[in-house]
Motif scaffolding. Structure first.
Motif, PDB file in Angstrom:
ATOM      1  N   LEU A 119     -16.438 -21.422  36.949  1.00 37.15           N
ATOM      2  CA  LEU A 119     -16.467 -20.937  35.569  1.00 37.15           C
ATOM      3  C   LEU A 119     -16.791 -19.442  35.520  1.00 37.15           C
ATOM      4  O   LEU A 119     -16.143 -18.673  34.797  1.00 37.15           O
ATOM      5  CB  LEU A 119     -17.483 -21.739  34.753  1.00 37.15           C
ATOM      6  CG  LEU A 119     -17.578 -21.431  33.274  1.00 37.15           C
ATOM      7  CD1 LEU A 119     -16.238 -21.661  32.578  1.00 37.15           C
ATOM      8  CD2 LEU A 119     -18.656 -22.297  32.633  1.00 37.15           C
ATOM      9  N   ARG A 120     -17.762 -19.011  36.300  1.00 36.66           N
ATOM     10  CA  ARG A 120     -18.134 -17.584  36.366  1.00 36.66           C
ATOM     11  C   ARG A 120     -16.933 -16.757  36.835  1.00 36.66           C
ATOM     12  O   ARG A 120     -16.637 -15.694  36.287  1.00 36.66           O
ATOM     13  CB  ARG A 120     -19.325 -17.418  37.310  1.00 36.66           C
ATOM     14  CG  ARG A 120     -19.804 -15.993  37.494  1.00 36.66           C
ATOM     15  CD  ARG A 120     -20.997 -15.970  38.446  1.00 36.66           C
ATOM     16  NE  ARG A 120     -22.150 -16.607  37.857  1.00 36.66           N
ATOM     17  CZ  ARG A 120     -23.061 -15.990  37.112  1.00 36.66           C
ATOM     18  NH1 ARG A 120     -22.951 -14.698  36.877  1.00 36.66           N
ATOM     19  NH2 ARG A 120     -24.088 -16.643  36.620  1.00 36.66           N
ATOM     20  N   TYR A 121     -16.250 -17.260  37.856  1.00 38.52           N
ATOM     21  CA  TYR A 121     -15.067 -16.596  38.414  1.00 38.52           C
ATOM     22  C   TYR A 121     -13.969 -16.467  37.350  1.00 38.52           C
ATOM     23  O   TYR A 121     -13.411 -15.393  37.140  1.00 38.52           O
ATOM     24  CB  TYR A 121     -14.587 -17.432  39.607  1.00 38.52           C
ATOM     25  CG  TYR A 121     -13.322 -16.980  40.270  1.00 38.52           C
ATOM     26  CD1 TYR A 121     -13.366 -16.207  41.421  1.00 38.52           C
ATOM     27  CD2 TYR A 121     -12.083 -17.359  39.781  1.00 38.52           C
ATOM     28  CE1 TYR A 121     -12.200 -15.804  42.055  1.00 38.52           C
ATOM     29  CE2 TYR A 121     -10.920 -16.961  40.407  1.00 38.52           C
ATOM     30  CZ  TYR A 121     -10.986 -16.187  41.547  1.00 38.52           C
ATOM     31  OH  TYR A 121      -9.837 -15.795  42.159  1.00 38.52           O
ATOM     32  N   ALA A 122     -13.679 -17.571  36.668  1.00 39.19           N
ATOM     33  CA  ALA A 122     -12.620 -17.580  35.658  1.00 39.19           C
ATOM     34  C   ALA A 122     -12.948 -16.632  34.503  1.00 39.19           C
ATOM     35  O   ALA A 122     -12.079 -15.881  34.037  1.00 39.19           O
ATOM     36  CB  ALA A 122     -12.401 -18.994  35.133  1.00 39.19           C
ATOM     37  N   ARG A 123     -14.163 -16.647  34.046  1.00 39.99           N
ATOM     38  CA  ARG A 123     -14.545 -15.787  32.925  1.00 39.99           C
ATOM     39  C   ARG A 123     -14.488 -14.305  33.322  1.00 39.99           C
ATOM     40  O   ARG A 123     -14.025 -13.472  32.547  1.00 39.99           O
ATOM     41  CB  ARG A 123     -15.924 -16.157  32.397  1.00 39.99           C
ATOM     42  CG  ARG A 123     -15.920 -17.504  31.659  1.00 39.99           C
ATOM     43  CD  ARG A 123     -17.270 -17.818  31.039  1.00 39.99           C
ATOM     44  NE  ARG A 123     -17.768 -16.768  30.167  1.00 39.99           N
ATOM     45  CZ  ARG A 123     -17.392 -16.554  28.901  1.00 39.99           C
ATOM     46  NH1 ARG A 123     -16.485 -17.329  28.356  1.00 39.99           N
ATOM     47  NH2 ARG A 123     -17.913 -15.584  28.197  1.00 39.99           N
ATOM     48  N   ALA A 124     -14.938 -13.987  34.538  1.00 38.74           N
ATOM     49  CA  ALA A 124     -14.890 -12.594  34.996  1.00 38.74           C
ATOM     50  C   ALA A 124     -13.446 -12.120  35.136  1.00 38.74           C
ATOM     51  O   ALA A 124     -13.102 -11.018  34.705  1.00 38.74           O
ATOM     52  CB  ALA A 124     -15.634 -12.449  36.321  1.00 38.74           C
ATOM     53  N   ALA A 125     -12.605 -12.958  35.721  1.00 38.97           N
ATOM     54  CA  ALA A 125     -11.199 -12.583  35.893  1.00 38.97           C
ATOM     55  C   ALA A 125     -10.518 -12.403  34.535  1.00 38.97           C
ATOM     56  O   ALA A 125      -9.778 -11.436  34.320  1.00 38.97           O
ATOM     57  CB  ALA A 125     -10.474 -13.631  36.731  1.00 38.97           C
ATOM     58  N   ALA A 126     -10.763 -13.321  33.606  1.00 40.14           N
ATOM     59  CA  ALA A 126     -10.157 -13.221  32.277  1.00 40.14           C
ATOM     60  C   ALA A 126     -10.669 -11.992  31.536  1.00 40.14           C
ATOM     61  O   ALA A 126      -9.893 -11.287  30.876  1.00 40.14           O
ATOM     62  CB  ALA A 126     -10.444 -14.486  31.472  1.00 40.14           C
ATOM     63  N   ALA A 127     -11.946 -11.704  31.640  1.00 40.88           N
ATOM     64  CA  ALA A 127     -12.504 -10.521  30.965  1.00 40.88           C
ATOM     65  C   ALA A 127     -11.881  -9.243  31.513  1.00 40.88           C
ATOM     66  O   ALA A 127     -11.570  -8.314  30.748  1.00 40.88           O
ATOM     67  CB  ALA A 127     -14.022 -10.490  31.132  1.00 40.88           C
ATOM     68  N   ARG A 128     -11.658  -9.190  32.815  1.00 40.91           N
ATOM     69  CA  ARG A 128     -11.035  -8.001  33.399  1.00 40.91           C
ATOM     70  C   ARG A 128      -9.587  -7.860  32.934  1.00 40.91           C
ATOM     71  O   ARG A 128      -9.120  -6.752  32.681  1.00 40.91           O
ATOM     72  CB  ARG A 128     -11.140  -8.055  34.920  1.00 40.91           C
ATOM     73  CG  ARG A 128     -12.582  -7.889  35.372  1.00 40.91           C
ATOM     74  CD  ARG A 128     -12.752  -8.037  36.852  1.00 40.91           C
ATOM     75  NE  ARG A 128     -14.166  -8.120  37.188  1.00 40.91           N
ATOM     76  CZ  ARG A 128     -14.615  -8.166  38.422  1.00 40.91           C
ATOM     77  NH1 ARG A 128     -13.771  -8.107  39.447  1.00 40.91           N
ATOM     78  NH2 ARG A 128     -15.919  -8.253  38.650  1.00 40.91           N
ATOM     79  N   MET A 129      -8.879  -8.977  32.803  1.00 40.51           N
ATOM     80  CA  MET A 129      -7.504  -8.928  32.305  1.00 40.51           C
ATOM     81  C   MET A 129      -7.484  -8.476  30.841  1.00 40.51           C
ATOM     82  O   MET A 129      -6.619  -7.681  30.444  1.00 40.51           O
ATOM     83  CB  MET A 129      -6.833 -10.298  32.442  1.00 40.51           C
ATOM     84  CG  MET A 129      -6.538 -10.693  33.869  1.00 40.51           C
ATOM     85  SD  MET A 129      -5.410  -9.566  34.712  1.00 40.51           S
ATOM     86  CE  MET A 129      -3.952  -9.755  33.730  1.00 40.51           C
ATOM     87  N   MET A 130      -8.433  -8.966  30.055  1.00 43.61           N
ATOM     88  CA  MET A 130      -8.508  -8.548  28.647  1.00 43.61           C
ATOM     89  C   MET A 130      -8.768  -7.048  28.554  1.00 43.61           C
ATOM     90  O   MET A 130      -8.163  -6.356  27.730  1.00 43.61           O
ATOM     91  CB  MET A 130      -9.617  -9.323  27.929  1.00 43.61           C
ATOM     92  CG  MET A 130      -9.283 -10.783  27.685  1.00 43.61           C
ATOM     93  SD  MET A 130     -10.706 -11.704  27.027  1.00 43.61           S
ATOM     94  CE  MET A 130     -10.927 -10.924  25.433  1.00 43.61           C
ATOM     95  N   ALA A 131      -9.659  -6.550  29.393  1.00 43.37           N
ATOM     96  CA  ALA A 131      -9.994  -5.127  29.366  1.00 43.37           C
ATOM     97  C   ALA A 131      -8.800  -4.266  29.776  1.00 43.37           C
ATOM     98  O   ALA A 131      -8.607  -3.175  29.234  1.00 43.37           O
ATOM     99  CB  ALA A 131     -11.186  -4.849  30.281  1.00 43.37           C
ATOM    100  N   LEU A 132      -7.990  -4.751  30.718  1.00 43.76           N
ATOM    101  CA  LEU A 132      -6.792  -4.012  31.108  1.00 43.76           C
ATOM    102  C   LEU A 132      -5.760  -3.994  29.982  1.00 43.76           C
ATOM    103  O   LEU A 132      -5.107  -2.984  29.737  1.00 43.76           O
ATOM    104  CB  LEU A 132      -6.162  -4.628  32.360  1.00 43.76           C
ATOM    105  CG  LEU A 132      -6.873  -4.347  33.671  1.00 43.76           C
ATOM    106  CD1 LEU A 132      -6.252  -5.183  34.785  1.00 43.76           C
ATOM    107  CD2 LEU A 132      -6.832  -2.875  34.014  1.00 43.76           C
TER     108      LEU A 132
END
Length: 143
Positions: A119-132
């Motif tokens: 869950l931590r991994y998925a949220r971090a990856a999604a947040a980075r994609m949103m920021a990009l």
């Protein structure tokens, strides 16, 4: 040096069917250099060591074992491999690619730890994609 090793290690992970997230904060408060996930949910942590001095100064690496199924050191091809502990896998990497020199032993995580880390991994990856995709919108959301 560390960025070149990371680039090569990430390329290796991708070619092996794993996706990696660099600089992932863990529940322990530590930050892993790379956390990678395969299609079955197995988790690898790759700790980058840019020099012998970097390795000798690091006393936190044993803590990472609690957060992964396999733990690796990624080092440059000229790193003195004899100093690395036997219980950790070795990846030789440069800015163009990497190879597994020694496979890491498999130490399966408990189910609850795996779920929390995934869950931590998925949220971090999604947040980075949103920021990009929308740096300004993401910044506002984080305020």
């Amino acid at each position: 040096m560390a960025l070149a090793i990371r680039r090569g290690a990430m390329r290796l992970l991708a070619s092996a069917g794993l996706t990696g997230v660099p600089e992932l904060p863990l529940a322990s408060g530590r930050r892993a250099d790379i956390v990678a996930l395969d299609g079955r949910g197995e988790v690898w942590i790759v700790e980058i060591k840019s020099s012998l001095a970097d390795f000798r100064a690091d006393r936190k690496w044993p803590d990472y074992r609690l957060h992964c199924d396999r733990l690796f050191f990624a080092v440059a091809p000229d790193f003195p491999l004899a100093v690395l502990p036997e219980e950790v896998g070795i990846i030789l990497a440069d800015g163009f690619g990497a190879a597994i020199e020694r496979q890491a032993p498999h130490h399966p995580m408990p189910g609850a730890t795996r779920r929390a880390l995934t869950l931590r991994y998925a949220r971090a990856a999604a947040a980075r994609m949103m920021a990009l995709a929308d740096p300004d919108g993401f910044r506002e959301m984080m305020l």
